[in-house]
Design a protein around this motif. Sequence first.
Motif, short mmCIF file in Angstrom:
data_model
loop_
_atom_site.label_atom_id
_atom_site.label_comp_id
_atom_site.label_asym_id
_atom_site.label_seq_id
_atom_site.Cartn_x
_atom_site.Cartn_y
_atom_site.Cartn_z
N TRP A 307 0.82 -1.21 0.00
CA TRP A 307 0.00 0.00 0.00
C TRP A 307 0.86 1.27 0.00
O TRP A 307 0.63 2.18 -0.78
CB TRP A 307 -0.91 -0.01 1.22
N ASN A 308 1.85 1.31 0.88
CA ASN A 308 2.65 2.53 1.05
C ASN A 308 3.85 2.61 0.09
O ASN A 308 4.13 3.68 -0.45
CB ASN A 308 3.16 2.64 2.49
N MET A 309 4.53 1.49 -0.11
CA MET A 309 5.78 1.53 -0.86
C MET A 309 5.59 1.30 -2.35
O MET A 309 6.28 1.89 -3.18
CB MET A 309 6.76 0.50 -0.29
N VAL A 310 4.67 0.41 -2.71
CA VAL A 310 4.45 0.10 -4.12
C VAL A 310 3.40 1.02 -4.73
O VAL A 310 3.63 1.63 -5.78
CB VAL A 310 4.03 -1.38 -4.30
N LEU A 311 2.24 1.15 -4.06
CA LEU A 311 1.17 2.00 -4.58
C LEU A 311 1.35 3.47 -4.20
O LEU A 311 0.59 4.33 -4.68
CB LEU A 311 -0.18 1.48 -4.07
N LYS A 312 2.30 3.76 -3.30
CA LYS A 312 2.67 5.14 -2.95
C LYS A 312 1.57 5.90 -2.22
O LYS A 312 1.48 7.12 -2.31
CB LYS A 312 3.09 5.93 -4.19
N HIS A 313 0.73 5.21 -1.46
CA HIS A 313 -0.27 5.89 -0.64
C HIS A 313 0.37 6.40 0.65
O HIS A 313 1.23 5.73 1.23
CB HIS A 313 -1.42 4.95 -0.30
N ASP A 314 -0.06 7.54 1.09
CA ASP A 314 0.51 8.13 2.31
C ASP A 314 -0.21 7.70 3.57
O ASP A 314 0.38 7.66 4.65
CB ASP A 314 0.47 9.67 2.22
N THR A 318 -5.04 -0.27 6.62
CA THR A 318 -5.75 -1.23 7.46
C THR A 318 -6.34 -2.29 6.54
O THR A 318 -6.53 -2.06 5.35
CB THR A 318 -6.88 -0.55 8.26
N GLU A 319 -6.64 -3.46 7.09
CA GLU A 319 -7.04 -4.58 6.25
C GLU A 319 -8.40 -4.39 5.58
O GLU A 319 -8.74 -5.13 4.65
CB GLU A 319 -7.03 -5.88 7.05
N ASP A 320 -9.19 -3.39 6.01
CA ASP A 320 -10.44 -3.13 5.29
C ASP A 320 -10.17 -2.45 3.94
O ASP A 320 -11.10 -2.25 3.14
CB ASP A 320 -11.40 -2.29 6.14
N LEU A 321 -8.90 -2.12 3.69
CA LEU A 321 -8.52 -1.55 2.39
C LEU A 321 -8.00 -2.62 1.43
O LEU A 321 -7.52 -2.30 0.33
CB LEU A 321 -7.44 -0.47 2.58
N PHE A 322 -8.08 -3.89 1.84
CA PHE A 322 -7.48 -4.94 1.02
C PHE A 322 -8.10 -5.04 -0.37
O PHE A 322 -7.39 -5.26 -1.36
CB PHE A 322 -7.60 -6.30 1.74
N PRO A 448 0.99 0.38 10.30
CA PRO A 448 -0.15 -0.26 9.62
C PRO A 448 -0.08 -1.78 9.74
O PRO A 448 0.86 -2.33 10.31
CB PRO A 448 0.03 0.18 8.17
N SER A 449 -1.06 -2.42 9.19
CA SER A 449 -1.09 -3.88 9.16
C SER A 449 -0.17 -4.39 8.05
O SER A 449 -0.08 -3.79 6.98
CB SER A 449 -2.52 -4.36 8.89
N TYR A 450 0.53 -5.48 8.34
CA TYR A 450 1.44 -6.08 7.36
C TYR A 450 1.16 -7.57 7.24
O TYR A 450 1.98 -8.41 7.58
CB TYR A 450 2.90 -5.86 7.76
N ILE A 451 -0.05 -7.90 6.78
CA ILE A 451 -0.39 -9.29 6.54
C ILE A 451 0.40 -9.79 5.33
O ILE A 451 0.46 -9.12 4.31
CB ILE A 451 -1.90 -9.46 6.29
#
Length: 512
Positions: A307-314, A318-322, A448-451
Amino acid sequence: MLQEMWFIFTDRIDFFLKLLLEHLEISLISILIAILFGGLVGILISEFQKTAKPTLGVINFLYTIPSISMLGFLIPFSGVGNATAIIALTVYALLPMVRNTHTGITNVDPAILEAAKGMGSTRTQILFKIKLPLAMPVIMSGIRNMVTMTIALAGIASFIGAGGLGVAIYRGITTNNTAMTMVGSLLIALLALIMDVLLGFIERRMNKRSVKAKKTNKVMAVAAVIVCLGIAGSVLINTQQKDTIQIATKPMTEQYVLGEMLDILIEQDTNLNVELTQGVGGGTSNIQPAMETGEFDIYPEYTGTGWNMVLKHDGLYTEDLFDELEKEYSEQFNMKWVGMYGFNNTYGLVVRREIAEKYNLKTYSDLKSAASNLTFGAEYDFFEREDGYDALCETYGLNFGKTMDLDIGLKYQAINQDKIDVMVIFTTDGQLSTSDVVVLEDDKQFYPSYICGNVIRAEVLEEYPELNTVLEKLNGLITDSNMAAMNYSVETENKEPRDVAEDFLRSHNLLQ
């Protein structure tokens, strides 16, 4: 230590011999290219002296670039793996080859050259009949130095997913296996020494002028050509191999274990071959681009990192964004998340116990008043991540006195030796339970979550749909405590990642 080194070498001799052959292959290809290209450049600048200074200046400049920087510069162009390693090694091998060829030719006695011209020799005849033979001792000296240096430097190739004995060194550091690191290092030194002795023997033979010596030299030349053709043939066969799934893992103990699980299950349940590239330096930053170019097909990744490193979201993941994560991966990269292992390897902060007691540290916020007196340590990429060091300090108002960049396998040694006071850990770290540290509470819920799950290229899944069945077996298979226990088995009990992976799969009835 010597006994441990001997035991691991004899117990895993096939592993070390495979790495030795890979190391020799990478080194010899680089050396051969450098001899041919560097020798040609050396001859040209010797014949056209005006070009010598700028050419040697450029090569000298390239030689001063740190090897890590060179690899980082090449990766966007040639990707990870052997090709980039060979290019980098060739660049570093050029300087001694070009310089010694140039020096040897230009130092030939001018009187001899004048005599040759007076006897009617052409420029080509003078070059090949007089200059090169007389310059050969200097050229051979350059080749010997270049070969030794290239073999030693090839150890860094493992940082970008190439093969060779650097794999043993890097894996040993990452998994806290000093014996493996030492064996890999000694094998590189031994290989360099053997090659230097062999080249010394060849150099002495070349200086002999007898008929028998000349025949021997021809035989040795033919043998060298056969070896080079054999190496080229093996590379060609490997590149033409079909139905092979390329799996990559990050330089972390648990990723070594997960990579072995994928290897075992895919080869057991399908007719596909697996090529496993373990411990790619830089992790996501190097693996993801290689996935996009098709060099790798599958790798274990973490949702928060994606989410943060590949898709570049700031924002905080959380897992509800999966579902949104999956959608964006599909749209942007044509990749899917399949086989979500279940464990959450999120970040955490620990401090040395004596520091926690001295400053009464229990939460991240408690660090604010003491940070200026403390040294913070983390792996390299943590200082560059969107959710890394800067964001952590901004959220909690931290201003550490010093920071230290560390390889992920050396962090616990550093904190246990009082080199650092605070460090980032993963919640599934195997060494966490054996270190005298205090885990602080993330009181502002920063991390954040790191599943963990597998990212796979959609076209690979379409071509080999049987992979979907294999990967789905991994859904919810591993808990946080399971992963921590497996990491502990590798890092503290010195078990092999593949053995740990097999034991875990067998305990869950997934092995036939």
